[in-house]
Design a protein around this motif. Structure first.
Motif, PDB file in Angstrom:
ATOM      1  N   ALA A 110       0.832  -1.207   0.000  1.00 51.36           N
ATOM      2  CA  ALA A 110       0.000   0.000   0.000  1.00 51.36           C
ATOM      3  C   ALA A 110       0.869   1.259   0.000  1.00 51.36           C
ATOM      4  CB  ALA A 110      -0.946  -0.011   1.204  1.00 51.36           C
ATOM      5  N   ARG A 111       1.921   1.279   0.814  1.00 51.60           N
ATOM      6  CA  ARG A 111       2.830   2.443   0.836  1.00 51.60           C
ATOM      7  C   ARG A 111       3.478   2.657  -0.528  1.00 51.60           C
ATOM      8  NH1 ARG A 111       4.234   0.110   5.718  1.00 51.60           N
ATOM      9  NH2 ARG A 111       6.135  -0.761   4.831  1.00 51.60           N
ATOM     10  N   GLU A 112       3.972   1.563  -1.118  1.00 46.18           N
ATOM     11  CA  GLU A 112       4.621   1.659  -2.432  1.00 46.18           C
ATOM     12  C   GLU A 112       3.624   2.109  -3.498  1.00 46.18           C
ATOM     13  OE1 GLU A 112       6.252  -2.243  -2.992  1.00 46.18           O
ATOM     14  OE2 GLU A 112       7.965  -1.858  -1.672  1.00 46.18           O
ATOM     15  N   ALA A 113       2.414   1.564  -3.458  1.00 39.79           N
ATOM     16  CA  ALA A 113       1.399   1.938  -4.442  1.00 39.79           C
ATOM     17  C   ALA A 113       1.049   3.420  -4.316  1.00 39.79           C
ATOM     18  CB  ALA A 113       0.140   1.085  -4.264  1.00 39.79           C
ATOM     19  N   TYR A 128       1.200   8.951  -6.403  1.00 36.81           N
ATOM     20  CA  TYR A 128       1.595  10.347  -6.188  1.00 36.81           C
ATOM     21  C   TYR A 128       2.600  10.800  -7.244  1.00 36.81           C
ATOM     22  CZ  TYR A 128      -0.432   9.676  -1.504  1.00 36.81           C
ATOM     23  OH  TYR A 128      -1.261   9.402  -0.438  1.00 36.81           O
ATOM     24  N   LYS A 129       3.502   9.901  -7.639  1.00 42.69           N
ATOM     25  CA  LYS A 129       4.489  10.235  -8.665  1.00 42.69           C
ATOM     26  C   LYS A 129       3.793  10.465 -10.011  1.00 42.69           C
ATOM     27  CE  LYS A 129       8.698   8.505 -10.807  1.00 42.69           C
ATOM     28  NZ  LYS A 129       9.649   7.394 -10.902  1.00 42.69           N
ATOM     29  N   THR A 130       2.803   9.623 -10.306  1.00 45.86           N
ATOM     30  CA  THR A 130       2.065   9.741 -11.560  1.00 45.86           C
ATOM     31  C   THR A 130       1.150  10.956 -11.573  1.00 45.86           C
ATOM     32  OG1 THR A 130       2.103   7.344 -11.796  1.00 45.86           O
ATOM     33  CG2 THR A 130       0.482   8.519 -13.108  1.00 45.86           C
ATOM     34  N   GLU A 131       0.494  11.211 -10.443  1.00 48.86           N
ATOM     35  CA  GLU A 131      -0.480  12.306 -10.327  1.00 48.86           C
ATOM     36  C   GLU A 131      -0.306  12.976  -8.966  1.00 48.86           C
ATOM     37  OE1 GLU A 131      -2.774  14.844 -11.808  1.00 48.86           O
ATOM     38  OE2 GLU A 131      -2.645  13.029 -13.017  1.00 48.86           O
TER      39      GLU A 131
END
Length: 188
Positions: free
Chosen positions: A39-42, A47-50
């Protein structure tokens, strides 16, 4: 003497149950930690994408994150695990996700789904009763998370926003899908 034998047998049996119970608790904690890490990685990937999603997630009543793996050729299915996080109480509920689809489609993909809940009532309903998601359609192609359809947003109503990232694999075509979300009885 017979009572003594029964007590000894009971103690021996009980001594075998303790390690089994401790092992089950350790296995449960390990599985919970794996889901929390995913969940943290996702979230970081989303956040990186949007980047605007971080503020949306922080001000939400709660959110759910799922990692799924699916296979499709005309008909398809996917399944996965995840968690729903209550922002007010800072607690996690572990959950399952399953989806079935049909249409002009082919592919194998691992994806991540983020559901942002704007109202506490909608979040509570998701946790307490799960969701049966009716038919929905989509079209697109993505390879390694890049391409048309690699990131998508939508809603299950005005109280939620749904985002998906295709992490690996190739998905192409048009399909109609339905899904279900429910609590993981083993991990809660």
């Amino acid at each position: 003497m017979r009572l003594h034998s029964m007590l000894v047998a009971g103690l021996v049996a009980f001594s075998f149950m303790i390690p089994a119970a401790l092992s089950a608790d350790a296995d449960k904690a390990k599985k919970q930690a794996e889901i929390q890490k995913m969940a943290r990685e996702a979230l970081q990937e989303f956040y990186k994408t949007e980047p605007k999603l971080k503020a949306e997630v922080e001000k939400a009543a709660g959110y759910a994150v799922f990692s799924t793996f699916g296979l499709s050729f005309i008909v398809g299915g996917s399944g996965g695990k995840g968690l729903a996080h209550d922002n007010k109480t800072n607690t996690d509920t572990y959950m399952h996700q399953a989806q079935a689809s049909g249409g002009v489609q082919a592919g194998i993909a691992q994806s991540r789904t983020l559901i942002v809940f704007k109202s506490p009532a909608t979040f509570k309903s998701f946790i307490d009763t799960g969701w049966d998601v009716g038919a929905g359609g989509g079209a697109g192609a993505a390879v390694q998370g890049k391409g048309a359809g690699g990131t998508a947003g939508g809603t299950f109503g005005s109280d939620t926003s749904v985002y998906t990232l295709t992490r690996t694999g190739l998905q192409a075509g048009f399909g109609v899908a339905g899904g279900k979300f429910w609590k993981d009885k083993e991990l809660n």
